[in-house]
Design a protein around this motif. Sequence first.
Motif, PDB file in Angstrom:
ATOM      1  N   ARG A  12       0.860  -1.185   0.000  1.00 50.46           N
ATOM      2  CA  ARG A  12       0.000   0.000   0.000  1.00 50.46           C
ATOM      3  C   ARG A  12       0.897   1.236   0.000  1.00 50.46           C
ATOM      4  O   ARG A  12       1.684   1.437   0.918  1.00 50.46           O
ATOM      5  CB  ARG A  12      -0.903   0.008   1.230  1.00 50.46           C
ATOM      6  N   GLU A  14       0.710   5.514  -1.233  1.00 54.79           N
ATOM      7  CA  GLU A  14      -0.134   6.613  -1.695  1.00 54.79           C
ATOM      8  C   GLU A  14       0.048   6.804  -3.205  1.00 54.79           C
ATOM      9  O   GLU A  14       1.147   6.675  -3.731  1.00 54.79           O
ATOM     10  CB  GLU A  14       0.217   7.914  -0.969  1.00 54.79           C
ATOM     11  N   GLU A  15      -1.038   7.152  -3.885  1.00 50.60           N
ATOM     12  CA  GLU A  15      -1.032   7.289  -5.348  1.00 50.60           C
ATOM     13  C   GLU A  15       0.009   8.302  -5.824  1.00 50.60           C
ATOM     14  O   GLU A  15       0.748   8.030  -6.787  1.00 50.60           O
ATOM     15  CB  GLU A  15      -2.429   7.695  -5.841  1.00 50.60           C
TER      16      GLU A  15
END
Length: 58
Positions: A12, A14-15
């Motif tokens: 995971r 962050e974009e």
Amino acid sequence: MTTKGTPGRMVRIEEEMWTAYGELCQEEGTSRADDIRRHVHARVKAWRAGKRKASTTS
């Protein structure tokens, strides 16, 4: 399963960071996956070397 026979992993991130990391890797002529693999291999190699050193000095 990936085409090279190694299992895929999920992380995971962050974009915005993932996108910037992709740009960085592209400028360096590598892929994110290859960069991550090299990082993991280097960290584990150093960790194992430290463990070997600690076991010989104990």
